[in-house]
Design an enzyme around this catalytic site. Structure first.
Site, PDB file in Angstrom:
ATOM      1  N   ARG A 202       0.838  -1.193   0.000  1.00 26.20           N
ATOM      2  CA  ARG A 202       0.000   0.000   0.000  1.00 26.20           C
ATOM      3  C   ARG A 202       0.872   1.241   0.000  1.00 26.20           C
ATOM      4  NH1 ARG A 202      -2.081   0.473   4.576  1.00 26.20           N
ATOM      5  NH2 ARG A 202      -1.657  -1.555   5.495  1.00 26.20           N
TER       6      ARG A 202
ATOM      7  N   TYR B 211      -1.393  -3.725  -6.692  1.00 24.40           N
ATOM      8  CA  TYR B 211      -1.239  -4.391  -5.395  1.00 24.40           C
ATOM      9  C   TYR B 211      -2.552  -4.413  -4.599  1.00 24.40           C
ATOM     10  CZ  TYR B 211      -0.260  -5.313  -0.583  1.00 24.40           C
ATOM     11  OH  TYR B 211      -0.334  -5.843   0.673  1.00 24.40           O
ATOM     12  N   GLY B 212      -2.783  -5.500  -3.903  1.00 22.91           N
ATOM     13  CA  GLY B 212      -3.981  -5.756  -3.084  1.00 22.91           C
ATOM     14  C   GLY B 212      -4.692  -4.535  -2.542  1.00 22.91           C
ATOM     15  N   GLY B 213      -4.132  -3.948  -1.494  1.00 21.06           N
ATOM     16  CA  GLY B 213      -4.800  -2.849  -0.801  1.00 21.06           C
ATOM     17  C   GLY B 213      -5.051  -1.637  -1.678  1.00 21.06           C
TER      18      GLY B 213
ATOM     19  N   LYS C  89      -9.634  -2.578   1.671  1.00 19.57           N
ATOM     20  CA  LYS C  89      -9.422  -1.417   2.546  1.00 19.57           C
ATOM     21  C   LYS C  89     -10.174  -0.184   2.048  1.00 19.57           C
ATOM     22  CE  LYS C  89      -6.197  -3.764   4.800  1.00 19.57           C
ATOM     23  NZ  LYS C  89      -6.353  -4.327   6.122  1.00 19.57           N
TER      24      LYS C  89
ATOM     25  N   HIS D 292     -11.265  -2.510  11.587  1.00 20.04           N
ATOM     26  CA  HIS D 292     -10.115  -3.317  11.170  1.00 20.04           C
ATOM     27  C   HIS D 292      -9.905  -4.415  12.220  1.00 20.04           C
ATOM     28  CE1 HIS D 292      -5.564  -3.271   9.994  1.00 20.04           C
ATOM     29  NE2 HIS D 292      -6.224  -4.153   9.289  1.00 20.04           N
TER      30      HIS D 292
ATOM     31  N   SER E  73      -0.619  -3.565  12.246  1.00 23.93           N
ATOM     32  CA  SER E  73       0.062  -4.580  11.440  1.00 23.93           C
ATOM     33  C   SER E  73       1.213  -5.207  12.234  1.00 23.93           C
ATOM     34  CB  SER E  73       0.585  -3.967  10.145  1.00 23.93           C
ATOM     35  OG  SER E  73       1.480  -2.934  10.458  1.00 23.93           O
ATOM     36  N   ALA E  74       1.555  -6.420  11.847  1.00 24.11           N
ATOM     37  CA  ALA E  74       2.657  -7.163  12.467  1.00 24.11           C
ATOM     38  C   ALA E  74       2.415  -7.500  13.937  1.00 24.11           C
ATOM     39  CB  ALA E  74       3.987  -6.418  12.312  1.00 24.11           C
ATOM     40  N   CYS E  75       1.158  -7.723  14.308  1.00 18.23           N
ATOM     41  CA  CYS E  75       0.842  -8.143  15.678  1.00 18.23           C
ATOM     42  C   CYS E  75       0.155  -9.509  15.704  1.00 18.23           C
ATOM     43  CB  CYS E  75      -0.030  -7.109  16.371  1.00 18.23           C
ATOM     44  SG  CYS E  75       0.825  -5.567  16.737  1.00 18.23           S
TER      45      CYS E  75
ATOM     46  N   LYS F 227      -2.532 -10.874  13.692  1.00 20.33           N
ATOM     47  CA  LYS F 227      -3.990 -10.940  13.610  1.00 20.33           C
ATOM     48  C   LYS F 227      -4.473 -12.236  12.948  1.00 20.33           C
ATOM     49  CE  LYS F 227      -6.953  -7.438  12.035  1.00 20.33           C
ATOM     50  NZ  LYS F 227      -6.483  -6.662  10.925  1.00 20.33           N
TER      51      LYS F 227
ATOM     52  N   ASN G 231      -2.222 -17.850  23.939  1.00 19.14           N
ATOM     53  CA  ASN G 231      -3.109 -16.689  24.110  1.00 19.14           C
ATOM     54  C   ASN G 231      -4.521 -17.127  24.497  1.00 19.14           C
ATOM     55  OD1 ASN G 231      -1.031 -14.935  23.517  1.00 19.14           O
ATOM     56  ND2 ASN G 231      -1.514 -14.847  21.324  1.00 19.14           N
TER      57      ASN G 231
HETATM   58  O1  SAT Z   1      -3.738  -3.408   2.547  1.00 12.18           O
HETATM   59  S1  SAT Z   1      -3.766  -4.807   2.170  1.00 12.18           S
HETATM   60  O2  SAT Z   1      -5.132  -5.253   2.167  1.00 12.18           O
HETATM   61  O3  SAT Z   1      -3.192  -4.994   0.866  1.00 12.18           O
HETATM   62  C1  SAT Z   1      -2.893  -5.711   3.286  1.00 12.18           C
HETATM   63  C2  SAT Z   1      -3.017  -5.244   4.673  1.00 12.18           C
HETATM   64  O4  SAT Z   1      -2.319  -4.293   5.052  1.00 12.18           O
HETATM   65  O5  SAT Z   1      -3.842  -5.811   5.415  1.00 12.18           O
HETATM   66 MN    MN Z   2      -5.358  -5.377   7.617  1.00  8.23          MN
END
Ligand code: SAT
Ligand code: MN
Length: 582
Positions: free
Chosen positions: A70, A198-200, A207, A227, A249-251, A253, A494
């Protein structure tokens, strides 16, 4: 194919006049169409077929190396008034934005096919769902939208029945980062995206629609577009609960959404099911509870790090019918990424012979796209038109210090403050100072389509719309000790924290009242078969008053950035916290 919806027919015609495609194709969502598009993408080199024996019907797509994520600096919210977009967004006046991006769209589909994708975010017959139409010149986008949304004739039929839909216009353009914009027009329920596949940036249902546009729709219509993952938890007594959880992000999910509980829990009869891993739409029901759907139909997940040890459910779903983007490939044509196993790949994400000197083999943001139905823990309730009732909302961040393993909000207002001040600390892995706190309210910083001050006010106001709102919690799996080692084991363990949360929702488990919320003592957490020093657990559940005093100052400064749009309730909660700490 065409449509009886005049607004849609006129818009398609208008876009065709602007972009001048060779032909227009309306997607019907059938299996035959899916096959036809796969064949086409293989023939033109967009797809490479992966090993049919190990990975039937799986494809590899390598993107332009400059188009792998993104682009927040090129993402705009275009409202009439700048203040409505808020300090949390980049803003452009709608007229300027239309002009700028329409100049790029002019003639951009010459020699290409224009695909019209009617789609529905959420179960096709759910009143919580919302429809959109994406126009794109990318068949790769069509195939991703096919997995990520309910697309085709059924969605078109709903649009024709109901009338309203979100307009999304997309072209990959030249994939030139200097000719790239992702523009949102919440007041027009419209999206225009140019220059990225790209995806997002390109799967506009995700998103762009389901968060940025939907958050604005939700505010005007009285619901929440968040989210959040949605997780089902069934107790040994057979009681079914659902929680929604927001993490930056990076937690982890996706891992939490597909959690496999420790053995003892499985034996006792606990069951975890996955409703969604990224987005949650919640609406007050007649019973005063919040009812939630996952607007998506698939997972667009990060490949690196997905392995048997971290997320066995995710790994199991990736052996069939999956699109892989920017991963590496083994000698025998299997997809590969860092963390998967100890094989050495043959080619990297740019199609070059793998050479560690060039960096990781798979791009760190390489992705899989797969239907949610392929997930072993997928909940059949994900298809329920009514949605699922949410018992608890969880906010999580990545905090090496201060924030306890788990805390329960004292009230809805207090929970909104907890969500609004969620933060993650920068780590040594990134450049810049270590331990700097970055706020990411409700994990929505990149995705809220309007001013955060108004967004928090909308959250606070949900109390007037629903009288059985979920309990709110914060969690922090990422505390570190003096040696920099994680103090909590995380992943499947968890479950122990989830059990306490569910116990609190049932009014069964105890907690201690503190200035920062209701906290369990170490004896309130189930530690059966947990290999952990109980003093460490006690540390994870302690309240550091001095640390919280300076946290409260930082929170005050942060909220003040949003000026008088911040609801008074949040400052009241903050004052209460400060006086209880004093
Ligand atoms: O933004 S994307 O949907 O491409 C990926 C993300 O950050 O979850
Ligand atoms: Mn996301």
């Amino acid at each position: 194919m065409t449509t009886t919806n005049q607004v849609l027919a006129d818009w398609v015609k208008e876009v065709a006049e602007l972009t001048q495609p060779d032909q227009i194709y309306w997607c019907d969502g059938t299996a035959a169409e899916e096959q036809k598009f796969n064949d086409m993408l293989l023939a033109d080199g967009t797809y490479k077929k992966l090993n049919e024996e190990t990975h039937p019907n799986c494809f590899l797509h390598l993107s332009d190396p400059q188009d792998v994520a993104r682009v927040e600096h090129l993402t705009f919210i275009c409202t009439e008034k700048e203040a409505d977009a808020g300090p949390n967004n980049h803003w452009m006046a709608p007229q300027d934005a239309h002009q700028k991006i329409d100049d790029l769209f002019a003639g951009c589909m010459q020699g290409r096919t224009m695909y019209v994708i009617p789609y529905c975010m959420g179960p096709i017959d759910s009143p919580i769902s919302r429809c959109g139409v994406e126009i794109t010149d990318s068949a790769y986008v069509v195939q991703n939208m096919r997995l990520m949304t309910r697309m085709g004739s059924d969605a078109l039929a709903r649009i024709e029945r109901e009338g309203g839909f979100v307009k999304g216009l997309h072209s990959t353009g030249e994939l030139d980062p200097d000719r790239r914009f992702i523009m949102h027009f919440p007041e027009e329920l419209a999206i225009k995206s140019y220059g990225s596949g790209y995806g997002g940036n390109a799967l506009l249902g995700k998103k762009c629609h389901a968060l940025r546009i939907a958050s604005y729709q939700a505010k005007t219509e009285g619901w929440l577009a968040e989210h959040m993952l949605i997780l089902g938890i069934k107790t040994p007594a057979g009681k079914q609960h659902y929680v929604a959880a927001a993490f930056p992000s990076a937690c982890g999910k996706t891992n939490l959404a597909m959690l496999i509980p420790p053995e003892g829990y499985v034996k006792d009869g606990w069951e975890i099911s996955t409703v969604g891993d990224d987005i949650c739409w919640m609406r007050p029901g007649e019973d005063g509870r919040l009812w939630a759907i996952n607007p998506e139909a698939g997972f667009f997940g990060v490949a690196p790090g997905t392995a048997k040890a971290t997320n066995p459910n995710a790994l199991k779903m990736l052996y069939k019918d999956t699109i892989f983007t920017n991963v590496a490939e083994t000698e025998d044509g299997q997809p590969w990424w860092e963390g998967l196993d100890d094989r050495t790949p043959k080619t990297d994400w740019q199609g070059r012979p793998f050479d560690p000197a060039n960096g990781p083999a798979a791009h760190p943001n390489s992705r899989f796209t797969v239907s949610a139905k392929r997930c072993p823990s997928y909940s059949p309730e994900s298809e329920a038109a009514a949605g699922v009732p949410i018992d608890a909302i969880i906010f999580g961040g990545r905090r090496a210090s201060l924030v306890p393993l788990v805390a329960e909000a004292k009230s809805w207002d207090h929970g909104v403050l907890m969500g609004a001040t969620v933060a993650s600390e920068t780590t040594a892995a990134a450049t810049g100072a270590v331990g700097v706190v970055r706020r990411d309210p409700m994990a929505m910083k990149p995705f809220c389509g309007y001013n955060f001050g108004d967004y928090w006010a909308h959250w606070v106001a949900m109390q007037e719309k629903a009288n059985h709102l979920p309990k709110v919690f914060t969690v922090n799996w990422f505390r570190k000790d003096d040696q920099g080692k994680f103090m909590w084991p995380g992943f499947g363990e968890n479950m122990r924290v989830l059990e306490w949360i569910i116990g609190r929702c049932q009014g069964e488990l105890s907690a201690t009242e503190t200035a920062i919320g209701h906290l369990p003592s170490k004896d309130d957490i189930n530690t059966d078969n947990l290999d952990m020093d109980m003093n460490v657990l006690e540390d994870l559940l302690a309240v550091d008053a001095a640390g919280w005093k300076s946290e409260a100052e930082s929170v005050e400064a942060f909220l003040s950035e949003y000026g008088n749009r911040v609801p008074k309730a949040l400052f009241d909660q903050l004052k209460q916290l400060q006086s209880q700490l004093a």
